[in-house]
Design an enzyme around this catalytic site. Structure first.
Site, PDB file in Angstrom:
ATOM      1  CB  ALA A 143      30.039   7.950  50.736  1.00 16.31           C
ATOM      2  CB  ALA A 144      31.988   6.181  45.527  1.00 15.71           C
ATOM      3  N   GLY A 145      30.216   3.616  46.878  1.00 19.57           N
ATOM      4  CA  GLY A 145      29.812   2.256  46.521  1.00 19.57           C
ATOM      5  C   GLY A 145      28.317   2.127  46.278  1.00 19.57           C
ATOM      6  NE  ARG A 181      27.718  -6.469  50.451  1.00 13.26           N
ATOM      7  CZ  ARG A 181      28.925  -6.383  51.011  1.00 13.26           C
ATOM      8  NH1 ARG A 181      29.359  -7.342  51.802  1.00 13.26           N
ATOM      9  NH2 ARG A 181      29.689  -5.325  50.796  1.00 13.26           N
ATOM     10  CG  ASP A 183      29.860   0.545  54.808  1.00 13.61           C
ATOM     11  OD1 ASP A 183      30.969   0.832  55.303  1.00 13.61           O
ATOM     12  OD2 ASP A 183      29.685  -0.439  54.068  1.00 13.61           O
ATOM     13  NE  ARG A 236      -4.097  15.368  57.395  1.00 19.01           N
ATOM     14  CZ  ARG A 236      -5.053  15.735  56.539  1.00 19.01           C
ATOM     15  NH1 ARG A 236      -6.340  15.549  56.871  1.00 19.01           N
ATOM     16  NH2 ARG A 236      -4.750  16.275  55.389  1.00 19.01           N
ATOM     17  CE  LYS A 258      -5.936  20.613  56.263  1.00 18.64           C
ATOM     18  NZ  LYS A 258      -6.455  20.770  54.905  1.00 18.64           N
ATOM     19  CB  ALA A 309     -27.970  18.015  68.471  1.00 19.35           C
TER      20      ALA A 309
HETATM   21  C1  UD1 Z   1      35.373  -3.261  53.299  1.00 18.15           C
HETATM   22  C2  UD1 Z   1      36.796  -3.787  53.383  1.00 18.15           C
HETATM   23  C3  UD1 Z   1      36.815  -4.946  54.359  1.00 18.15           C
HETATM   24  C4  UD1 Z   1      36.326  -4.492  55.710  1.00 18.15           C
HETATM   25  C5  UD1 Z   1      34.960  -3.824  55.623  1.00 18.15           C
HETATM   26  C6  UD1 Z   1      34.652  -3.137  56.937  1.00 18.15           C
HETATM   27  C7  UD1 Z   1      37.802  -3.385  51.195  1.00 18.15           C
HETATM   28  C8  UD1 Z   1      38.257  -4.025  49.942  1.00 18.15           C
HETATM   29  N1  UD1 Z   1      37.225  -4.204  52.067  1.00 18.15           N
HETATM   30  O1  UD1 Z   1      34.573  -4.322  52.801  1.00 18.15           O
HETATM   31  O2  UD1 Z   1      38.135  -5.467  54.467  1.00 18.15           O
HETATM   32  O3  UD1 Z   1      36.262  -5.579  56.615  1.00 18.15           O
HETATM   33  O4  UD1 Z   1      34.944  -2.813  54.595  1.00 18.15           O
HETATM   34  O5  UD1 Z   1      33.332  -2.678  56.998  1.00 18.15           O
HETATM   35  O6  UD1 Z   1      38.000  -2.201  51.369  1.00 18.15           O
HETATM   36  N2  UD1 Z   1      33.315   2.433  48.279  1.00 18.15           N
HETATM   37  C9  UD1 Z   1      33.680   3.481  47.445  1.00 18.15           C
HETATM   38  N3  UD1 Z   1      34.051   3.184  46.173  1.00 18.15           N
HETATM   39  C10 UD1 Z   1      34.080   1.925  45.696  1.00 18.15           C
HETATM   40  C11 UD1 Z   1      33.718   0.867  46.550  1.00 18.15           C
HETATM   41  C12 UD1 Z   1      33.338   1.153  47.849  1.00 18.15           C
HETATM   42  O7  UD1 Z   1      33.665   4.639  47.854  1.00 18.15           O
HETATM   43  O8  UD1 Z   1      34.422   1.751  44.531  1.00 18.15           O
HETATM   44  C13 UD1 Z   1      32.873   2.742  49.651  1.00 18.15           C
HETATM   45  C14 UD1 Z   1      31.485   2.216  49.963  1.00 18.15           C
HETATM   46  O9  UD1 Z   1      30.503   3.211  49.666  1.00 18.15           O
HETATM   47  C15 UD1 Z   1      31.558   1.923  51.460  1.00 18.15           C
HETATM   48  C16 UD1 Z   1      33.018   1.609  51.688  1.00 18.15           C
HETATM   49  O10 UD1 Z   1      33.727   2.096  50.562  1.00 18.15           O
HETATM   50  O11 UD1 Z   1      31.197   3.043  52.245  1.00 18.15           O
HETATM   51  C17 UD1 Z   1      33.267   0.111  51.845  1.00 18.15           C
HETATM   52  O12 UD1 Z   1      32.785  -0.562  50.698  1.00 18.15           O
HETATM   53  P1  UD1 Z   1      32.021  -1.943  50.804  1.00 18.15           P
HETATM   54  O13 UD1 Z   1      31.721  -2.407  49.429  1.00 18.15           O
HETATM   55  O14 UD1 Z   1      30.925  -1.866  51.765  1.00 18.15           O
HETATM   56  O15 UD1 Z   1      33.207  -2.848  51.376  1.00 18.15           O
HETATM   57  P2  UD1 Z   1      33.061  -4.160  52.270  1.00 18.15           P
HETATM   58  O16 UD1 Z   1      32.790  -5.324  51.412  1.00 18.15           O
HETATM   59  O17 UD1 Z   1      32.178  -3.907  53.428  1.00 18.15           O
HETATM   60 CA    CA Z   2      30.793  -2.324  53.984  1.00 15.78          CA
END
Ligand code: UD1
Ligand code: CA
Length: 487
Positions: free
Chosen positions: A19-21, A25, A115, A343, A361, A433
């Site tokens: 969950a670091a990403g 998008r 995700d 409220r 409220k 009234a």
């Molecule tokens: C990723 C997969 C892809 C797959 C898809 C499924 C990789 C390289 N690709 O792509 O093959 O089809 O998921 O949904 O793994 N995250 C981190 N640290 C980072 C980067 C990402 O913790 O440095 C986490 C994100 O928060 C996310 C998950 O990893 O929860 C997936 O990252 P995301 O960038 O969404 O990968 P996708 O392009 O969806």
């Molecule tokens: Ca993803």
């Protein structure tokens, strides 16, 4: 969505949630994994699935919006270990750091993407079982539209060869409809080594976890891809359109659950119910209704159409029609609406009424008491069986402080009153009234303070001669008999 699954493998299980990403998008200031689905942050759904597996260790990798994500993780899974990812990007790096933080753990590591919120424990069962025969297993799915996902490339024998990201894929590879769901089972032995050797030879310059599969295979280890029985649960959320799809699916499941539990939902497509809501049997939900947060609704209540309730409590048999309410309590048999705005702090007693174009409220309205029309009632208490006349305002704010209005029981206030708080109206009192109530009214008294009415005969004829009003009035004066007919 959660269910429990017995784990067949003998080795201890750790779950790592990524969950670091940045969630680029999503184009959002809110971290992707914090966007709500059925009233819970996305990450909470993934953590519920993780916990259903009863792992011995649970780690969540965080970085982007770190503190907010960490708070949501701790709320959903207090036992989770938070792992801070450094500036090296990629899902491979995330798992590498999680593995280091799980120091000394030896067993199976299940990796889940934060995700992919629809994934349930029963979908994971075959994957966990396959871990007995392979060093690495990845969950795959056949997607009608695989674009954006990593593709599963199989070898001539049909085995897993490698995973290629959409952006790195050739035209032929992009035609593959089997995708990587972002769910993997590894054994700690071998995983660390393979992660350490990961390179970032791809379009994004990131260390991809997917490349670990190839590395393990090249080093002679058994790897496999297992198809998910229901591809829908593997949907990943990368943008707002995918978020809406997932929200709709989760909502449909929640609505269905309540329908099977005895709730009438007239129009599932326009009814939104958070996973945190509680409904009793024979509740009826009409179209266009949102039941959110900690809302609880008792038997036989009818809610909607076009009603939004946030953290509300609705009593047995109550009826709410076109209501917007937050942190309000509606008593049994009470009626609210149409077009009422409740409220926080509104408490309506049993068989009470809050009617059309009424805003409330921080008010307690006792059993059987009514505020039927066109009023604002706030910072007030109304006893039982009282009726507040149409168009009444509690003037609770003097520009500096808020003051309270206290209305007793069996009170009848006239239309278009202003209660200038602080003020008390005693039990059984009446007001005329148009009264502006500035002083307390004793029990049983009638309060009036409107000046006596003065009629200036002939004013229109002398001040507005020739107008439609003057001509019409003159005509009426000529024919007094018609007035009598109208009485
Ligand atoms: C990723 C997969 C892809 C797959 C898809 C499924 C990789 C390289 N690709 O792509 O093959 O089809 O998921 O949904 O793994 N995250 C981190 N640290 C980072 C980067 C990402 O913790 O440095 C986490 C994100 O928060 C996310 C998950 O990893 O929860 C997936 O990252 P995301 O960038 O969404 O990968 P996708 O392009 O969806
Ligand atoms: Ca993803």
């Amino acid at each position: 969505m959660t269910d429990t699954a017995a784990r067949p493998a003998a080795r201890p299980l750790a779950v790592v949630v990524l969950a670091a990403g940045q969630g680029t998008r999503m184009r959002s200031r809110t971290a992707k994994v914090l966007h709500p689905i059925a009233g819970l942050p996305m990450i909470a759904h993934v953590l519920a699935t993780a916990r259903a597996l009863e792992p011995v260790r649970l780690a969540v990798v965080v970085r982007h919006e770190r503190d907010a994500v960490a708070a949501a993780v701790t709320a959903a899974a207090p036992e989770a270990l938070l792992v801070d990812q450094d500036e090296v990007p990629g899902t491979g790096r995330a798992v590498e750091q999680a593995l280091a933080a799980l120091a000394g753990f030896d067993g199976d590591v299940l990796v889940l993407n934060g995700d992919v919120p629809l994934l349930d424990a029963s979908t994971l069962e075959p994957l966990l079982a396959a871990g007995a025969a392979a060093e690495a297993v990845v969950l795959s799915a056949r997607m009608a539209d695989p674009s954006g996902y990593g593709r599963i490339v199989r070898d001539a024998a049909g085995g897993l060869d490698r995973i290629v990201e959409h952006r790195d894929a050739t035209g032929d590879e992009r035609r593959i409809d089997e995708i990587n769901a972002g769910v993997y089972l590894f054994r700690t032995a071998g995983l660390g080594e393979a992660l350490a050797a990961l390179e970032a030879a791809n379009d994004q310059g990131e260390r991809y976890l997917t490349d670990v599969i190839v590395a393990l295979k090249r080093s002679g280890r058994a790897v496999a891809a297992i198809l998910a029985a229901d591809p829908a649960v593997t949907a990943g959320v990368n943008d707002r359109a995918q978020l809406a799809d997932v929200q709709r699916r989760v909502n449909a499941a929640v609505v269905l659950r309540w329908q099977l539990a005895g709730v009438t939902v007239q129009d599932p497509a326009t009814t939104w119910i958070d996973a945190t809501v509680e409904l009793a049997e024979d509740v009826e939900i009409r179209p266009g209704t949102q039941l959110l947060g900690a809302t609880v609704i008792a038997r036989d209540a009818v809610v909607g159409p076009d009603t939004t309730l946030v953290d509300c409590e609705v009593g047995e048999g109550a009826r709410l029609n076109r209501v917007d309410a937050t942190l309000a309590v509606v008593g049994a048999g009470a009626q609210v609406g149409p077009w009422s705005y409740l409220r926080p702090g509104t408490r309506l007693g049993a068989d009470g009424k809050i009617g059309t174009f009424v805003e409330t409220k921080n008010v307690v309205i006792g059993d059987g008491s009514k505020v039927p029309h066109l009023s604002y009632v706030g910072d007030a208490e109304v006893g039982e069986r009282s009726n507040i006349g149409a168009g009444t305002i509690t003037a609770n704010y003097d520009g500096v402080a808020k003051h309270r209005t206290l209305v007793g029981s069996a009170v009848r206030t006239g239309s278009h009153n202003v209660f200038v708080a602080p003020v008390t109206i005693g039990d059984g009192a009446y007001t005329g009234a148009g009264t502006v109530v500035r002083k307390d009214v004793p029990a049983g008294a009638l309060a009036v303070n409107v000046a006596p009415q003065r009629n200036m005969e002939g004013w229109v004829e002398s001040h507005r001669p020739g107008t439609d009003a003057a001509v019409t009035a003159a005509h009426r004066q000529d024919a007094p008999g018609e007035d009598a007919d109208l009485e």
